[in-house]
Design an enzyme around this catalytic site. Structure first.
Site, PDB file in Angstrom:
ATOM      1  N   HIS A 103       3.691  16.581  24.986  1.00 53.12           N
ATOM      2  CA  HIS A 103       4.075  16.967  25.754  1.00 53.12           C
ATOM      3  C   HIS A 103       3.560  16.718  27.437  1.00 53.12           C
ATOM      4  O   HIS A 103       4.056  16.591  28.278  1.00 53.12           O
ATOM      5  CB  HIS A 103       4.532  18.183  25.852  1.00 53.12           C
ATOM      6  CG  HIS A 103       5.530  18.630  24.390  1.00 53.12           C
ATOM      7  ND1 HIS A 103       5.034  19.721  23.477  1.00 53.12           N
ATOM      8  CD2 HIS A 103       6.774  18.259  23.813  1.00 53.12           C
ATOM      9  CE1 HIS A 103       6.033  20.316  22.714  1.00 53.12           C
ATOM     10  NE2 HIS A 103       6.895  19.303  23.141  1.00 53.12           N
TER      11      HIS A 103
ATOM     12  N   LYS B 204      17.220  30.882  17.178  1.00 56.80           N
ATOM     13  CA  LYS B 204      16.027  29.952  16.812  1.00 56.80           C
ATOM     14  C   LYS B 204      15.496  30.228  15.848  1.00 56.80           C
ATOM     15  O   LYS B 204      15.243  31.590  15.615  1.00 56.80           O
ATOM     16  CB  LYS B 204      14.772  29.067  18.040  1.00 56.80           C
ATOM     17  CG  LYS B 204      16.402  27.907  17.935  1.00 56.80           C
ATOM     18  CD  LYS B 204      15.080  26.401  18.827  1.00 56.80           C
ATOM     19  CE  LYS B 204      15.494  24.848  18.920  1.00 56.80           C
ATOM     20  NZ  LYS B 204      14.873  24.119  19.044  1.00 56.80           N
TER      21      LYS B 204
ATOM     22  N   ARG C 118      10.417  10.096  20.692  1.00 51.65           N
ATOM     23  CA  ARG C 118       9.191   9.147  19.832  1.00 51.65           C
ATOM     24  C   ARG C 118       9.166   7.686  19.194  1.00 51.65           C
ATOM     25  O   ARG C 118       9.239   7.173  19.307  1.00 51.65           O
ATOM     26  CB  ARG C 118       8.774  10.425  19.497  1.00 51.65           C
ATOM     27  CG  ARG C 118       8.113  11.666  20.151  1.00 51.65           C
ATOM     28  CD  ARG C 118       7.866  12.716  19.042  1.00 51.65           C
ATOM     29  NE  ARG C 118       9.014  13.160  18.257  1.00 51.65           N
ATOM     30  CZ  ARG C 118       9.341  14.431  18.618  1.00 51.65           C
ATOM     31  NH1 ARG C 118       7.909  14.922  18.281  1.00 51.65           N
ATOM     32  NH2 ARG C 118      10.271  14.793  17.751  1.00 51.65           N
TER      33      ARG C 118
ATOM     34  N   SER D 151       5.570  19.857  17.411  1.00 49.48           N
ATOM     35  CA  SER D 151       5.203  20.962  17.430  1.00 49.48           C
ATOM     36  C   SER D 151       5.095  21.307  16.182  1.00 49.48           C
ATOM     37  O   SER D 151       3.986  22.343  15.488  1.00 49.48           O
ATOM     38  CB  SER D 151       6.016  21.588  18.421  1.00 49.48           C
ATOM     39  OG  SER D 151       5.854  21.854  20.153  1.00 49.48           O
TER      40      SER D 151
HETATM   41  O1  PNS Z   1      12.478  21.379  21.899  1.00 46.33           O
HETATM   42  P1  PNS Z   1      13.509  21.439  21.266  1.00 46.33           P
HETATM   43  O2  PNS Z   1      13.461  22.281  20.632  1.00 46.33           O
HETATM   44  O3  PNS Z   1      14.116  20.137  20.843  1.00 46.33           O
HETATM   45  O4  PNS Z   1      14.361  21.215  22.809  1.00 46.33           O
HETATM   46  C1  PNS Z   1      15.718  21.627  22.973  1.00 46.33           C
HETATM   47  C2  PNS Z   1      16.951  22.273  23.999  1.00 46.33           C
HETATM   48  C3  PNS Z   1      15.710  23.360  25.245  1.00 46.33           C
HETATM   49  C4  PNS Z   1      16.686  20.964  25.332  1.00 46.33           C
HETATM   50  C5  PNS Z   1      18.167  23.070  23.828  1.00 46.33           C
HETATM   51  O5  PNS Z   1      18.005  23.400  22.367  1.00 46.33           O
HETATM   52  C6  PNS Z   1      18.754  23.378  24.462  1.00 46.33           C
HETATM   53  O6  PNS Z   1      18.810  22.605  25.602  1.00 46.33           O
HETATM   54  N1  PNS Z   1      19.254  24.912  24.573  1.00 46.33           N
HETATM   55  C7  PNS Z   1      19.853  25.174  25.760  1.00 46.33           C
HETATM   56  C8  PNS Z   1      21.770  25.393  24.794  1.00 46.33           C
HETATM   57  C9  PNS Z   1      21.674  25.149  25.611  1.00 46.33           C
HETATM   58  O7  PNS Z   1      22.666  24.425  26.777  1.00 46.33           O
HETATM   59  N2  PNS Z   1      22.585  23.887  24.633  1.00 46.33           N
HETATM   60  C10 PNS Z   1      24.008  22.903  24.653  1.00 46.33           C
HETATM   61  C11 PNS Z   1      23.243  21.567  24.649  1.00 46.33           C
HETATM   62  S1  PNS Z   1      24.094  20.160  23.883  1.00 46.33           S
END
Ligand code: PNS
Length: 200
Positions: A46, A70, A120, A158
């Site tokens: 990160h 989550k 990645r 993570s």
């Molecule tokens: O580190 P992560 O868990 O892969 O991040 C995922 C994240 C936070 C980018 C995604 O879950 C997100 O954007 N959540 C906010 C809700 C949202 O907008 N959902 C639609 C995304 S297409």
């Protein structure tokens, strides 16, 4: 008609190319990007991406998602933003925040032009593509920019860090020392070891 054409001189070729100055200024100057994620916990991968993003964008907002759906995170949102704030001190154009709800709405509120995400391996691609296209559907002006972390972090996640640490493995060199200390405190209930300079 007033044109904004500048001329870009290419001495070797002895030509002057007309260049639209709006396009020069319109590029990344003043661009705010959001690097959203769970960061549970932040890893060296990160941080690698944050450093790269901070060089590309004028302001980079690293934002921890507050997501009730989550799976139970190891660290609270406040613990994660606190770690990120300490770890990103060297980059003055990096700001730490958290958000809930739709990412595109949050981006609109902040006036962000781009979302930064790390890729990645090929395995990340499908999930990232889906999210990027859905976000584009919801807000077409918002671009998703993918960057690759250094190869040495290409297998890091993570989730793996938590698994390895909770099963007694070493995560040294994969997360910053601060995160290692916080993992100890969280998982083993031990106080973080502080390195004190006693002068003795
Ligand atoms: O580190 P992560 O868990 O892969 O991040 C995922 C994240 C936070 C980018 C995604 O879950 C997100 O954007 N959540 C906010 C809700 C949202 O907008 N959902 C639609 C995304 S297409």
């Amino acid at each position: 008609m007033r044109t904004n054409a500048l001329h870009l001189c290419v001495p070797r070729l002895r030509i002057a190319l007309p260049v639209d100055s709006h396009r020069i200024r319109g590029a990344l100057k003043g661009a705010i990007a959001i690097y959203p994620g769970s960061f549970d916990p932040p890893t060296n991968g990160h941080l690698d991406l944050i450093e790269r993003g901070s060089k590309l964008f004028e302001k980079l907002i690293v934002s921890v998602v507050r997501n009730p759906d989550k799976t139970q995170p190891l660290f609270t949102v406040e613990e994660r933003t606190d770690m990120l704030a300490a770890l990103t001190q060297p980059w003055k154009n990096v700001v730490i925040d958290s958000f809930e709800g739709l990412l595109v709405d949050y981006a609109r509120r902040l006036g962000a032009r781009a979302l930064l995400r790390g890729i990645r391996a090929i395995s990340d691609y499908e999930y990232e593509l889906q999210m990027a296209l859905m976000n584009r559907k919801l807000q077409p002006e918002l671009e998703t920019v993918f960057m690759m972390p250094a190869e040495k972090y290409s297998y890091l996640s993570s989730r793996l860090i938590k698994d390895v640490f909770q099963l007694g493995g070493s995560v040294r060199g994969l997360v910053p020392p601060l995160v290692e200390q916080r993992l100890h405190r969280k998982v083993n209930g031990t106080r973080p070891r502080l390195v004190r300079k006693t002068g003795k």
